[in-house]
Motif scaffolding. Structure first.
Motif, PDB file in Angstrom:
ATOM      1  N   GLN A 149       0.876  -1.170   0.000  1.00  0.00           N
ATOM      2  CA  GLN A 149       0.000   0.000   0.000  1.00  0.00           C
ATOM      3  C   GLN A 149       0.913   1.221   0.000  1.00  0.00           C
ATOM      4  O   GLN A 149       1.700   1.411   0.920  1.00  0.00           O
ATOM      5  CB  GLN A 149      -0.889   0.006   1.243  1.00  0.00           C
ATOM      6  N   PHE A 150       0.832   2.018  -1.061  1.00  0.00           N
ATOM      7  CA  PHE A 150       1.723   3.158  -1.220  1.00  0.00           C
ATOM      8  C   PHE A 150       1.083   4.451  -0.732  1.00  0.00           C
ATOM      9  O   PHE A 150      -0.115   4.671  -0.900  1.00  0.00           O
ATOM     10  CB  PHE A 150       2.137   3.313  -2.687  1.00  0.00           C
ATOM     11  N   SER A 151       1.906   5.300  -0.137  1.00  0.00           N
ATOM     12  CA  SER A 151       1.500   6.633   0.301  1.00  0.00           C
ATOM     13  C   SER A 151       2.608   7.601  -0.095  1.00  0.00           C
ATOM     14  O   SER A 151       3.736   7.192  -0.350  1.00  0.00           O
ATOM     15  CB  SER A 151       1.331   6.677   1.825  1.00  0.00           C
ATOM     16  N   LEU A 152       2.275   8.880  -0.131  1.00  0.00           N
ATOM     17  CA  LEU A 152       3.270   9.905  -0.458  1.00  0.00           C
ATOM     18  C   LEU A 152       3.741  10.604   0.805  1.00  0.00           C
ATOM     19  O   LEU A 152       2.944  10.859   1.717  1.00  0.00           O
ATOM     20  CB  LEU A 152       2.678  10.951  -1.392  1.00  0.00           C
ATOM     21  N   ILE A 153       5.017  10.929   0.821  1.00  0.00           N
ATOM     22  CA  ILE A 153       5.591  11.747   1.890  1.00  0.00           C
ATOM     23  C   ILE A 153       5.968  13.079   1.263  1.00  0.00           C
ATOM     24  O   ILE A 153       6.622  13.112   0.212  1.00  0.00           O
ATOM     25  CB  ILE A 153       6.844  11.067   2.489  1.00  0.00           C
ATOM     26  N   MET A 154       5.546  14.155   1.879  1.00  0.00           N
ATOM     27  CA  MET A 154       5.890  15.475   1.336  1.00  0.00           C
ATOM     28  C   MET A 154       5.995  16.499   2.445  1.00  0.00           C
ATOM     29  O   MET A 154       5.414  16.342   3.518  1.00  0.00           O
ATOM     30  CB  MET A 154       4.864  15.929   0.294  1.00  0.00           C
ATOM     31  N   GLY A 155       6.742  17.539   2.159  1.00  0.00           N
ATOM     32  CA  GLY A 155       6.827  18.663   3.078  1.00  0.00           C
ATOM     33  C   GLY A 155       5.583  19.522   2.971  1.00  0.00           C
ATOM     34  O   GLY A 155       4.888  19.521   1.942  1.00  0.00           O
ATOM     35  N   GLU A 156       5.317  20.236   4.029  1.00  0.00           N
ATOM     36  CA  GLU A 156       4.143  21.110   4.063  1.00  0.00           C
ATOM     37  C   GLU A 156       4.168  22.128   2.923  1.00  0.00           C
ATOM     38  O   GLU A 156       3.125  22.516   2.399  1.00  0.00           O
ATOM     39  CB  GLU A 156       4.107  21.827   5.414  1.00  0.00           C
ATOM     40  N   ASP A 157       5.355  22.545   2.515  1.00  0.00           N
ATOM     41  CA  ASP A 157       5.470  23.487   1.400  1.00  0.00           C
ATOM     42  C   ASP A 157       4.941  22.875   0.103  1.00  0.00           C
ATOM     43  O   ASP A 157       4.315  23.555  -0.707  1.00  0.00           O
ATOM     44  CB  ASP A 157       6.912  23.977   1.228  1.00  0.00           C
ATOM     45  N   ASN A 158       5.165  21.561  -0.098  1.00  0.00           N
ATOM     46  CA  ASN A 158       4.623  20.891  -1.287  1.00  0.00           C
ATOM     47  C   ASN A 158       3.109  20.745  -1.214  1.00  0.00           C
ATOM     48  O   ASN A 158       2.422  20.811  -2.230  1.00  0.00           O
ATOM     49  CB  ASN A 158       5.264  19.516  -1.482  1.00  0.00           C
ATOM     50  N   LEU A 159       2.586  20.544  -0.008  1.00  0.00           N
ATOM     51  CA  LEU A 159       1.137  20.451   0.146  1.00  0.00           C
ATOM     52  C   LEU A 159       0.482  21.772  -0.272  1.00  0.00           C
ATOM     53  O   LEU A 159      -0.597  21.774  -0.851  1.00  0.00           O
ATOM     54  CB  LEU A 159       0.770  20.109   1.597  1.00  0.00           C
TER      55      LEU A 159
END
Length: 194
Positions: free
Chosen positions: A101-111
């Motif tokens: 099951q894949f999820s994305l990790i991102m910084g708040e700036d990318n959100l």
């Protein structure tokens, strides 16, 4: 079902901030592993400071060697350019049909700019986002606030950037403490970013 967080970046070079975030996500969230996906050098947009794909992969490989929950990945190297996250996700789903099951990790700036991503609605409909804090004065779009698939993880705020490391290294400053030892050694031996 193995829960895998996908942490995308150029990792030019990978530094201790990247490792701290990736390890924090692997240890202090419900993710089982974090795959560090090295974004390839686009043939359409050559950046003088962007090292070749295999060198950046090697540095990520070296940096993650002592972390069993962190995996380097070059899956985007052979995908059509330019790379779009949604296409990479389709490829992964096809390649790993069961058990992941894949999820994305991102910084708040990318959100904060996520609404500009290609097919972001499809991504959000099918995947969870794990967001770590970044210092930014931009406002998060209202549609992403309190969204059930967006998980804010109270990870450390790391204000180290690869750009800063490259610039300071070129100026002859000692940036060694910002890099894993193996990455510093590889970078120094190859005489990168001077």
């Amino acid at each position: 079902m193995k829960k895998v967080g996908l942490y995308f970046g150029t990792f030019n070079p990978i530094h201790v901030g990247h490792l701290i975030i990736a390890n924090h996500m692997a240890e202090f969230s419900d993710l089982d592993e974090v795959w560090l996906i090295i974004t390839p050098q686009s043939p359409f947009k050559k950046k003088k400071s962007l090292l070749d794909n295999h060198h950046r992969y090697q540095m990520v490989f070296e940096a993650t060697a002592d972390y069993p929950k962190l995996k380097p990945s070059k899956i985007e190297f052979d995908l059509p350019q330019p790379n779009y996250t949604v296409n990479t996700l389709v490829y992964l789903e096809d390649e790993y049909k069961t058990g992941y099951q894949f999820s994305l990790i991102m910084g708040e700036d990318n959100l904060k700019s996520f609404h500009k991503w290609k097919n972001y609605e499809v991504i959000l409909e099918n995947y969870h986002l794990y967001v770590y804090p970044r210092i930014s004065d931009k406002e998060i779009d209202h549609q992403f606030k309190d969204h059930p698939k967006i998980h804010k993880v109270a990870a450390p705020i790391i204000e180290i950037s690869s750009t800063f490391i490259r610039k300071q290294h070129a100026l002859g400053m000692n940036i060694k403490p910002m890099l894993p030892d193996s990455v510093w050694k590889y970078m120094d031996e190859m005489n990168f970013y001077r």
